[in-house]
Design a protein around this motif. Structure first.
Motif, short mmCIF file in Angstrom:
data_model
loop_
_atom_site.label_atom_id
_atom_site.label_comp_id
_atom_site.label_asym_id
_atom_site.label_seq_id
_atom_site.Cartn_x
_atom_site.Cartn_y
_atom_site.Cartn_z
N HIS A 80 16.76 6.20 10.65
CA HIS A 80 17.39 5.96 9.77
C HIS A 80 17.84 6.50 8.54
CE1 HIS A 80 16.89 1.82 11.81
NE2 HIS A 80 15.59 2.25 11.71
N GLN A 81 17.35 7.85 8.25
CA GLN A 81 17.48 8.55 7.08
C GLN A 81 17.26 7.91 5.90
OE1 GLN A 81 21.76 9.90 7.81
NE2 GLN A 81 21.08 11.62 9.18
N SER A 82 15.84 7.29 5.96
CA SER A 82 15.44 6.67 5.06
C SER A 82 14.19 6.94 4.40
CB SER A 82 15.30 5.27 5.33
OG SER A 82 14.78 4.41 4.22
N ALA A 83 14.19 7.53 3.31
CA ALA A 83 12.68 7.59 2.52
C ALA A 83 12.55 6.79 1.45
CB ALA A 83 12.91 9.31 2.25
N PRO A 84 12.11 5.55 1.55
CA PRO A 84 11.79 4.57 0.31
C PRO A 84 10.77 4.91 -0.44
CG PRO A 84 11.16 3.60 2.42
CD PRO A 84 11.88 4.80 2.80
N PRO A 85 10.91 4.89 -2.01
CA PRO A 85 9.99 5.34 -2.56
C PRO A 85 8.75 4.17 -2.20
CG PRO A 85 11.76 4.81 -4.00
CD PRO A 85 12.05 4.55 -2.65
N MET A 86 7.60 4.91 -2.51
CA MET A 86 6.31 4.29 -1.59
C MET A 86 5.09 4.54 -2.64
SD MET A 86 4.19 5.78 1.35
CE MET A 86 5.84 6.52 2.16
N THR A 87 4.11 3.69 -2.73
CA THR A 87 2.86 3.76 -3.14
C THR A 87 1.63 3.40 -2.35
OG1 THR A 87 3.46 2.86 -5.52
CG2 THR A 87 1.02 2.81 -4.95
N LEU A 88 0.62 4.42 -2.31
CA LEU A 88 -0.35 4.30 -1.19
C LEU A 88 -1.72 4.31 -2.20
CD1 LEU A 88 -1.78 4.77 1.60
CD2 LEU A 88 -1.73 6.98 1.37
N LEU A 89 -2.23 3.22 -1.80
CA LEU A 89 -3.63 2.71 -2.53
C LEU A 89 -4.85 2.78 -1.46
CD1 LEU A 89 -2.33 -0.04 -4.66
CD2 LEU A 89 -2.84 2.19 -5.33
N GLY A 90 -5.96 3.41 -1.75
CA GLY A 90 -7.08 2.78 -1.00
C GLY A 90 -7.82 1.92 -1.53
N VAL A 91 -8.15 1.04 -0.64
CA VAL A 91 -8.93 -0.46 -0.77
C VAL A 91 -10.20 -0.32 -0.24
CG1 VAL A 91 -6.65 -1.52 -1.36
CG2 VAL A 91 -7.84 -1.44 1.00
N THR A 92 -11.17 -0.97 -0.56
CA THR A 92 -12.43 -1.24 -0.05
C THR A 92 -12.32 -1.89 1.20
OG1 THR A 92 -13.03 -3.00 -1.44
CG2 THR A 92 -13.88 -0.75 -2.09
N ARG A 93 -11.33 -2.95 1.29
CA ARG A 93 -11.08 -3.77 2.57
C ARG A 93 -9.84 -4.42 2.42
NH1 ARG A 93 -14.19 -9.46 3.55
NH2 ARG A 93 -11.99 -9.87 4.34
#
Length: 131
Positions: free
Chosen positions: A102-115
């Motif tokens: 799709h030639q798409s690279a949307p802004p992103m946030t990756l978070l680590g969570v305990t569960r």
């Protein structure tokens, strides 16, 4: 809808996302709840398999988008939650495989969570989309 990438630096591009995007001309705005590796009845699938969970979560996200007459090319923002960030990052090629066509690279946030909300789930992805 026109999207213009905003990247004062290019390091995020190797991870598959833009720092920001200017969106112009959108008429419809969709906010998706977090999608996980569950079946049509909400039962968790693929225990202990991060790659399979990411793949199914992306299937489920695409199903929601399709129901709204959109696709991954309409996604303008992603929020990603993982119980093991390192393991999730090892499998982020799956996002590239899905968003790349799709030639798409949307802004992103990756978070680590305990569960996550349902025990056994390791990955959740939420999206905002516009058309």
């Amino acid at each position: 809808m026109q999207r213009t990438a905003v990247n004062p630096w290019d390091w995020s591009l190797k991870f598959g996302y833009n720092q920001a995007e200017v969106i112009e001309g959108a008429r419809r705005h969709l906010i998706c709840a977090g999608q996980t590796a569950v079946d049509g009845d909400g039962a968790p699938q693929h225990p202990g398999d991060m790659r399979a969970q990411i793949d199914l979560a992306l299937d489920n996200l695409e199903a929601v988008l399709t129901k709204a007459d959109m696709d991954l090319g309409n996604v303008t923002r992603l929020g990603v939650y993982a119980t093991d960030v390192d393991e999730a990052l090892k499998n982020f090629d799956l996002l590239g495989q899905r968003f790349g066509p799709h030639q798409s690279a949307p802004p992103m946030t990756l978070l680590g969570v305990t569960r996550l909300a349902i025990p056994g789930l390791m990955f959740e992805i939420e999206a905002t989309a516009m058309a």
